[in-house]
Design a protein around this motif. Structure first.
Motif, PDB file in Angstrom:
ATOM      1  N   LEU A  21      44.362  37.432  36.527  1.00  0.00           N
ATOM      2  CA  LEU A  21      44.026  36.567  36.530  1.00  0.00           C
ATOM      3  C   LEU A  21      43.098  35.982  35.186  1.00  0.00           C
ATOM      4  O   LEU A  21      42.676  35.453  34.822  1.00  0.00           O
ATOM      5  CB  LEU A  21      43.876  35.818  37.682  1.00  0.00           C
ATOM      6  CG  LEU A  21      43.911  36.256  38.966  1.00  0.00           C
ATOM      7  CD1 LEU A  21      43.200  36.085  39.997  1.00  0.00           C
ATOM      8  CD2 LEU A  21      44.834  34.483  38.907  1.00  0.00           C
ATOM      9  N   THR A  22      41.825  37.517  35.227  1.00  0.00           N
ATOM     10  CA  THR A  22      40.496  37.370  33.565  1.00  0.00           C
ATOM     11  C   THR A  22      41.765  37.343  33.136  1.00  0.00           C
ATOM     12  O   THR A  22      41.043  36.929  31.884  1.00  0.00           O
ATOM     13  CB  THR A  22      40.182  38.348  34.464  1.00  0.00           C
ATOM     14  OG1 THR A  22      39.830  37.998  35.626  1.00  0.00           O
ATOM     15  CG2 THR A  22      38.710  38.410  33.215  1.00  0.00           C
ATOM     16  N   LEU A  23      42.619  38.102  32.240  1.00  0.00           N
ATOM     17  CA  LEU A  23      43.674  38.338  31.550  1.00  0.00           C
ATOM     18  C   LEU A  23      44.270  36.431  31.214  1.00  0.00           C
ATOM     19  O   LEU A  23      44.201  36.752  30.119  1.00  0.00           O
ATOM     20  CB  LEU A  23      44.670  38.943  31.473  1.00  0.00           C
ATOM     21  CG  LEU A  23      44.472  40.614  30.847  1.00  0.00           C
ATOM     22  CD1 LEU A  23      45.621  41.480  31.371  1.00  0.00           C
ATOM     23  CD2 LEU A  23      43.518  40.641  29.288  1.00  0.00           C
ATOM     24  N   ILE A  24      44.284  35.750  31.695  1.00  0.00           N
ATOM     25  CA  ILE A  24      44.840  34.427  31.606  1.00  0.00           C
ATOM     26  C   ILE A  24      44.033  33.616  30.471  1.00  0.00           C
ATOM     27  O   ILE A  24      43.736  33.041  29.804  1.00  0.00           O
ATOM     28  CB  ILE A  24      45.075  33.091  32.493  1.00  0.00           C
ATOM     29  CG1 ILE A  24      46.393  34.429  33.491  1.00  0.00           C
ATOM     30  CG2 ILE A  24      45.261  32.031  32.377  1.00  0.00           C
ATOM     31  CD1 ILE A  24      46.973  33.459  35.164  1.00  0.00           C
ATOM     32  N   THR A  25      42.090  34.352  31.271  1.00  0.00           N
ATOM     33  CA  THR A  25      41.927  33.331  30.460  1.00  0.00           C
ATOM     34  C   THR A  25      41.076  33.741  29.053  1.00  0.00           C
ATOM     35  O   THR A  25      41.068  33.382  27.738  1.00  0.00           O
ATOM     36  CB  THR A  25      40.004  33.517  31.134  1.00  0.00           C
ATOM     37  OG1 THR A  25      39.407  34.362  30.673  1.00  0.00           O
ATOM     38  CG2 THR A  25      40.398  33.350  32.585  1.00  0.00           C
ATOM     39  N   ILE A  60      36.878  33.751  41.296  1.00  0.00           N
ATOM     40  CA  ILE A  60      37.137  34.866  42.553  1.00  0.00           C
ATOM     41  C   ILE A  60      36.703  35.910  41.793  1.00  0.00           C
ATOM     42  O   ILE A  60      36.188  36.797  42.777  1.00  0.00           O
ATOM     43  CB  ILE A  60      38.529  34.749  41.772  1.00  0.00           C
ATOM     44  CG1 ILE A  60      39.629  33.421  42.587  1.00  0.00           C
ATOM     45  CG2 ILE A  60      39.289  36.149  42.479  1.00  0.00           C
ATOM     46  CD1 ILE A  60      40.919  33.421  41.974  1.00  0.00           C
ATOM     47  N   ALA A  61      36.222  36.496  40.957  1.00  0.00           N
ATOM     48  CA  ALA A  61      35.658  37.737  40.718  1.00  0.00           C
ATOM     49  C   ALA A  61      33.997  37.477  41.442  1.00  0.00           C
ATOM     50  O   ALA A  61      34.182  38.827  41.602  1.00  0.00           O
ATOM     51  CB  ALA A  61      35.923  38.155  38.431  1.00  0.00           C
ATOM     52  N   ALA A  62      33.223  36.668  41.485  1.00  0.00           N
ATOM     53  CA  ALA A  62      32.015  36.730  41.918  1.00  0.00           C
ATOM     54  C   ALA A  62      32.290  36.947  43.437  1.00  0.00           C
ATOM     55  O   ALA A  62      31.907  37.352  44.139  1.00  0.00           O
ATOM     56  CB  ALA A  62      32.257  35.465  41.853  1.00  0.00           C
ATOM     57  N   VAL A  77      44.112  44.734  40.381  1.00  0.00           N
ATOM     58  CA  VAL A  77      45.260  44.373  39.573  1.00  0.00           C
ATOM     59  C   VAL A  77      44.785  43.212  39.393  1.00  0.00           C
ATOM     60  O   VAL A  77      44.779  41.888  38.403  1.00  0.00           O
ATOM     61  CB  VAL A  77      46.387  44.842  40.057  1.00  0.00           C
ATOM     62  CG1 VAL A  77      47.553  44.595  39.177  1.00  0.00           C
ATOM     63  CG2 VAL A  77      46.208  46.270  39.388  1.00  0.00           C
ATOM     64  N   VAL A  78      44.522  42.061  40.889  1.00  0.00           N
ATOM     65  CA  VAL A  78      45.027  40.255  40.737  1.00  0.00           C
ATOM     66  C   VAL A  78      44.314  40.138  39.808  1.00  0.00           C
ATOM     67  O   VAL A  78      43.723  39.202  39.243  1.00  0.00           O
ATOM     68  CB  VAL A  78      44.987  40.528  42.204  1.00  0.00           C
ATOM     69  CG1 VAL A  78      44.497  38.984  42.416  1.00  0.00           C
ATOM     70  CG2 VAL A  78      46.603  40.767  43.407  1.00  0.00           C
TER      71      VAL A  78
END
Length: 448
Positions: free
Chosen positions: A133-137, A389-391, A128-129
């Motif tokens: 964060l990805t949705l921000i991009t 962060i995803a990596a 979810v976090v």
């Protein structure tokens, strides 16, 4: 849920089962007649999750990351690296196809049911976090892309939320998937743009055999490498594709088609990523300060070199990349929450029956859009940071996937082979090593 009860004792809404069964029955009917026409129809009916997850992986954050990578490092190291990343993405996502088709359960549900609440909460919070964060991009890409056409950021973000929420709430799974695929087609706009740039194809081909690190292992270079891997494989992709396979009603008989679907998606993802690096590596790289250009500056250079048509096409691709990925990310959040808390969890269900399922994904999109609209937010820094962060989150997510794929009580003959395990461990090892090197380079900048 007890381990032995995973397959049989889950409570689902009758309507959810009934609606999913209709799609399964349609596939079964096509299989009964093995004519060439029926085989083609079966193929087009079963493709979707693999292409969608891979195209959505070329999201707005990915477009920005690849564009900045080409602008900073040109045509070189990242050409072969991105091709390798396509094979890595396929190896990872193919496992979710088998897991979903065999168990008929989503990724979050499997973790909660097999490993308990502690690890269930760990994976859910991680997802979810990372998704927010990805949705921000994604909203960065949507607002920047549509700003080229004079659309104010608040309006473009609001329209994107309406399209995303409307598709999720009011379309059945199959229609929702086709709608998303129709949007995903526009991701290919970057390929003709790369051709319009008239790149040096000899340099592109030569790059396939060149692995020289431009400028050495600096913290900035390692940060960009991590960002590129972060945009290639991300935790949300595991949850999304497995849940898509389940909601689509795919079974073990459909695994081969799911693998073909994922392979096609991987190829499309790599082609678009390469097009972006070639585009900006040709047009932007070498200009003074190109290494620190944000996406608006890159857009300006493209407009200057390719004219208004080139700038508009890039802007459309950027906005599309954000929208298609927002659609996928909100669905993955909703699926994971529904699976974790045993809510109704199918896009087939009407909002009044499954409002708890739809709400988390839509709320996550609203939060991300609100952050992007904050004045003077460091959007370029946020984008690259999200990919890193995803990596960093990915090795833990992959370990859960590997544990499940090697559990023969669940997978039976569809469990991982030794070769598949070797590939998976190499991928996990690569991410851990890159994360470790990056961490050391930050603490001791002169070490590399």
């Amino acid at each position: 849920m007890h381990r032995s009860a995973l397959r049989a004792s889950h409570t689902e809404e009758p309507n959810e089962i009934e609606l999913r069964a209709k799609d399964v029955a349609r596939v079964h009917a096509l299989r009964q007649n093995r004519s060439w026409l029926n085989r083609i129809l079966l193929f087009f009916m079963l493709i979707g999750p693999g292409i969608l997850v891979m195209i959505a992986d070329n999201d707005a954050g990915g477009v920005i990351t690849y564009a900045q990578t080409g602008a900073t490092y040109g045509i070189g190291f990242f050409i072969p690296a991105l091709i390798l990343s396509g094979f890595i993405a396929y190896a990872v996502q193919e496992m979710t196809v088998r897991l979903g088709a065999v168990t008929h359960r989503g990724h979050a549900e499997m973790i909660w049911g097999r490993y308990g609440a502690f690890w269930g909460w760990f994976s859910l919070i991680d997802l979810v976090v990372a998704n927010v964060l990805t949705l921000i991009t994604e909203f960065i890409g949507i607002t920047v892309g549509l700003s080229v056409f004079g659309v104010p950021p608040a309006l473009s973000a609001g329209l994107a939320i309406l399209v995303d929420a409307g598709a999720l709430l009011f379309l059945r799974y199959y229609t929702w998937e086709r709608f998303a695929l129709a949007i995903a087609v526009f991701n290919l706009v970057f390929v003709p743009l790369a051709l319009m740039a008239h790149p040096d194809w000899h340099a592109v081909i030569a790059a396939l055999g060149t692995w020289a690190v431009p400028g050495g292992f600096t913290p900035v270079f390692l940060f960009v490498v991590l960002a590129n891997f972060g945009t290639t494989i991300a935790p949300w992709m595991l949850f999304f594709q497995q849940s898509s396979v389940v909601d689509k009603g795919m079974t073990v008989h459909d695994i081969r088609h799911g693998q073909m679907d994922t392979a096609l998606g991987s190829a499309a993802m790599v082609i678009v990523a390469l097009a972006l690096v070639i585009l900006t590596g040709t047009l932007v790289h070498g200009r003074p300060g190109a290494g620190s250009f944000d996406i608006q500056q890159i857009l300006q250079v493209i407009g200057h070199r390719l004219g208004r048509t080139g700038q508009d096409l890039f802007a459309i691709g950027l906005a599309e990349a954000g929208l298609i990925s927002a659609i996928a990310l909100t669905a993955s959040t909703s699926w994971a929450m529904g699976e974790a808390f045993d809510w109704p969890k199918s896009i087939n269900l009407p909002p009044q029956v499954a409002w708890r399922f739809y709400l988390p994904g839509i709320v996550s999109a609203v939060i991300a859009a609100a952050i992007v609209l904050i004045p003077h937010a460091p959007l370029g820094f946020l984008n690259l940071t999200v990919q890193v962060i995803a990596a960093i989150f990915m090795p833990a997510a992959l370990m859960f996937l590997l544990l499940l794929l090697n559990d023969r009580d669940i997978m039976g003959s569809y469990a991982n082979t030794p070769r598949q395990n070797l590939v998976a461990f190499l991928i996990i090892g690569l991410l851990i090593v890159l994360n470790g090197i990056y961490g050391l380079s930050v603490v001791w900048p002169g070490l590399f």
